[in-house]
Design an enzyme around this catalytic site. Structure first.
Site, PDB file in Angstrom:
ATOM      1  N   CYS A  23       0.857  -1.169   0.000  1.00  0.00           N
ATOM      2  CA  CYS A  23       0.000   0.000   0.000  1.00  0.00           C
ATOM      3  C   CYS A  23       0.897   1.224   0.000  1.00  0.00           C
ATOM      4  CB  CYS A  23      -0.915   0.034   1.222  1.00  0.00           C
ATOM      5  SG  CYS A  23      -2.133  -1.306   1.287  1.00  0.00           S
ATOM      6  N   GLY A  49      -0.301  -0.066  -4.959  1.00  0.00           N
ATOM      7  CA  GLY A  49      -1.640  -0.594  -4.761  1.00  0.00           C
ATOM      8  C   GLY A  49      -2.588  -0.046  -5.802  1.00  0.00           C
ATOM      9  N   ASN A 124       0.195   1.406   5.784  1.00  0.00           N
ATOM     10  CA  ASN A 124       0.942   0.515   4.893  1.00  0.00           C
ATOM     11  C   ASN A 124       1.612  -0.537   5.766  1.00  0.00           C
ATOM     12  OD1 ASN A 124       4.118   0.744   3.183  1.00  0.00           O
ATOM     13  ND2 ASN A 124       2.497  -0.739   2.881  1.00  0.00           N
ATOM     14  N   GLY A 125       1.316  -1.794   5.500  1.00  0.00           N
ATOM     15  CA  GLY A 125       1.909  -2.872   6.280  1.00  0.00           C
ATOM     16  C   GLY A 125       0.878  -3.915   6.635  1.00  0.00           C
ATOM     17  N   TYR A 264      11.930  -5.261  -5.457  1.00  0.00           N
ATOM     18  CA  TYR A 264      10.720  -5.263  -6.271  1.00  0.00           C
ATOM     19  C   TYR A 264       9.771  -4.098  -6.029  1.00  0.00           C
ATOM     20  CZ  TYR A 264       6.294  -6.934  -8.261  1.00  0.00           C
ATOM     21  OH  TYR A 264       5.138  -7.042  -8.968  1.00  0.00           O
ATOM     22  N   SER A 305       9.998  -5.098 -14.008  1.00  0.00           N
ATOM     23  CA  SER A 305      10.790  -5.041 -12.776  1.00  0.00           C
ATOM     24  C   SER A 305      12.166  -5.675 -12.923  1.00  0.00           C
ATOM     25  CB  SER A 305      10.030  -5.711 -11.625  1.00  0.00           C
ATOM     26  OG  SER A 305       9.669  -7.033 -11.977  1.00  0.00           O
ATOM     27  N   ASP A 367      15.113 -11.961 -14.084  1.00  0.00           N
ATOM     28  CA  ASP A 367      13.900 -11.534 -13.377  1.00  0.00           C
ATOM     29  C   ASP A 367      14.271 -11.203 -11.945  1.00  0.00           C
ATOM     30  OD1 ASP A 367      11.273 -10.849 -13.069  1.00  0.00           O
ATOM     31  OD2 ASP A 367      10.454 -12.826 -13.514  1.00  0.00           O
ATOM     32  N   ASP A 368      13.395 -10.430 -11.282  1.00  0.00           N
ATOM     33  CA  ASP A 368      13.701  -9.991  -9.923  1.00  0.00           C
ATOM     34  C   ASP A 368      13.440 -11.080  -8.895  1.00  0.00           C
ATOM     35  OD1 ASP A 368      10.785  -9.596  -8.809  1.00  0.00           O
ATOM     36  OD2 ASP A 368      10.821  -8.606 -10.740  1.00  0.00           O
TER      37      ASP A 368
END
Length: 490
Positions: A23, A49, A124-125, A264, A305, A367-368
């Site tokens: 978020c 988000g 956020n979390g 990421y 990414s 790729d990440d």
């Protein structure tokens, strides 16, 4: 828990084969264009988000709120909406749900009228004792209006017997366990807080002499604000007309920010805890090249990414970098049909092979991360169908073997490919000629450390190591000193 309404990002991810964004939060105090600035800040944080967005403002007399499902631009670009959000103080939120359904009652910021006045919170979390707290509160008579763990914070504020709103807020967050970066708005204050380990990011900015709080520095850049500093781990900042005050309500512990911000989550142009995310990702790729070279003709990123890590890999390996996969950024959910035949074609709608740089070449895909592996299977197959002579796969992070409980929506452990397969089995599953991951020590070296200190790791890296920095009370693993939310504070 999620309901049946998908976000655009979830539609594109047909198999749940990515790490979910978390978020984003934003707040500004004392600016006449608070709502418009907050909307712009949320635009910059949209990558964190895409399910819902909301803004709450205060005009000196009343709070105003607009909460919508969908993207920021779909709801907060019109003058009419911004004009309804009057006031010089505002907070905002973009949401990807890891706790609670994607329905309007869960869209943040959440707001409540307390006896001390109105209070809004954006989070956020993820609280690892959120369900436990919720059950205790409901047993004591609380009436919950949402299914998100953020609502617990409002109930804790309401129950506190402290006289001042800041003291009540400190009471509330001392009961929390897990990861949180909070931006809150009261009648006279903008409040920001990070959990004791600083797992989730939060920064302070300044625009026209007014303070701002945001999840990432890219939200400051979009509005031309100046970066001031990070909110430190375990710190609470209180912003008023008189300036900014710093409080330390938690015992001091070493900072352990989430390493996935660098791998990421954060936008590449952000600075997280003093480190350029873009440079960090290039360093991850360079370290991966040193650890796991491949005899290839071209380095190809899995967009978007994987691009910075692929650049770092190519530069370190002295191998040409090519965009061998082109991503379609304009695929909407109306294209996706619930039939298996169309689902099988879905990866081609999102990614298509750039045949001219692949055919006849030995390629290494960068790729990440690798989660379930299902998308990797389709991309490897696509490369072979485009004429690649060999397809090697390199992952710019260690194997993900453990789920996350701090705001990243990872699958259950048995659905993580690296948790159930050894390296050779993973290689065979995705169909690559070779497969390699960045080592855990290599991850730390790429981020500027000598390696992972087993006694005190510098990051929250539990997805790789299984070492969770906090208790997981909702899973039955309780912290030894968790405070009871129902006990009267000293």
């Amino acid at each position: 828990m999620h309901d049946a309404l998908p976000s655009a990002s979830r539609d594109l991810d047909l198999d749940g084969d990515t790490l979910r964004e978390e978020c984003g939060v934003f707040g500004i105090f004392g600016h006449p264009d608070a709502a418009a600035i907050t909307a712009l800040g949320l635009h910059a944080l949209q990558h964190r988000g895409q399910e819902a967005a909301g803004i709450v403002t205060f005009d000196g007399a009343r709070f105003h709120a607009e909460r919508k499902l969908g993207l920021v631009g779909d709801s907060f670009s019109s003058r009419e909406v911004i004009e309804r959000l009057t006031g010089a103080n505002a907070i905002g939120h973009v949401r990807y749900s890891t706790t609670g359904e994607t329905v309007m009652r869960n869209v943040q910021p959440l707001f409540a009228e307390l006896d001390a006045g109105g209070f809004a919170v954006a989070h956020n979390g993820n609280l690892t004792n959120g369900l436990t707290l919720r059950r205790e509160l409901i047993r004591e008579g609380a009436i919950c209006q949402s299914t998100t763990d953020t609502e617990v914070i409002l109930h804790l504020l309401a129950r506190s017997r402290k006289p001042r709103i800041v003291e009540r807020f400190l009471d509330a967050i001392r009961a929390l366990e897990g990861a949180f970066a909070l931006v809150c708005l009261s009648n006279k204050k903008l409040i920001g807080a990070r959990d004791p380990y600083g797992i989730r990011p939060l920064v302070i900015g300044e625009l026209d002499g007014r303070y701002i709080l945001a999840s990432e520095t890219c939200a400051l850049d979009i509005i031309g604000a100046r970066f001031v500093r990070d909110v430190e781990n375990g710190e609470v900042v209180v912003i008023t007309e008189g300036g900014i005050e710093s409080l330390r309500p938690f015992p001091a512990v070493p900072e352990r920010p989430c390493v996935f911000e660098y791998i990421y989550f954060a936008r590449p142009d952000s600075i997280v805890n003093g480190k350029s995310v873009y440079e960090a990702r290039k360093n991850l790729g360079a370290q991966l090249a040193a650890e796991s070279p491949a005899e290839v003709d071209v380095v190809v990123p899995v967009p978007d990414s994987g691009v910075p890590a692929a650049i770092g890999y190519a530069q370190a390996a002295c191998v040409p970098f090519e965009m061998g996969i082109i991503r379609n950024h304009y695929v909407g959910r109306t294209f996706i049909q619930p039939t298996q035949s169309v689902r099988e074609l879905g990866v081609r709608m999102k990614h298509s092979a750039n045949r001219g740089v692949i055919a006849g070449k030995r390629i290494v895909l960068i790729d990440d991360s690798l989660v379930r592996g299902t998308t990797s299977v389709k991309i490897v197959r696509m490369m072979r169908e485009a004429g690649a002579k060999e397809v090697h796969f390199r992952i710019a992070s260690p194997p993900i073997k453990h789920p996350d409980f701090y705001g990243i929506d990872t699958p259950e452990r048995e659905k993580l490919l690296a948790a159930t397969h050894d390296l050779e089995a993973m290689r065979a599953y995705i169909g690559a000629d070779s497969l390699a991951f960045l080592s855990i020590d290599g991850l730390y070296r790429a981020l500027g450390f000598a390696g992972r200190n087993a006694e005190r790791p510098q990051f929250t890296d539990h997805c790789f190591t299984g070492e969770y920095p906090t208790g997981l009370t909702d899973l039955g693993i309780e912290t030894p000193k968790r405070l009871s939310i129902l006990a009267e504070a000293d």
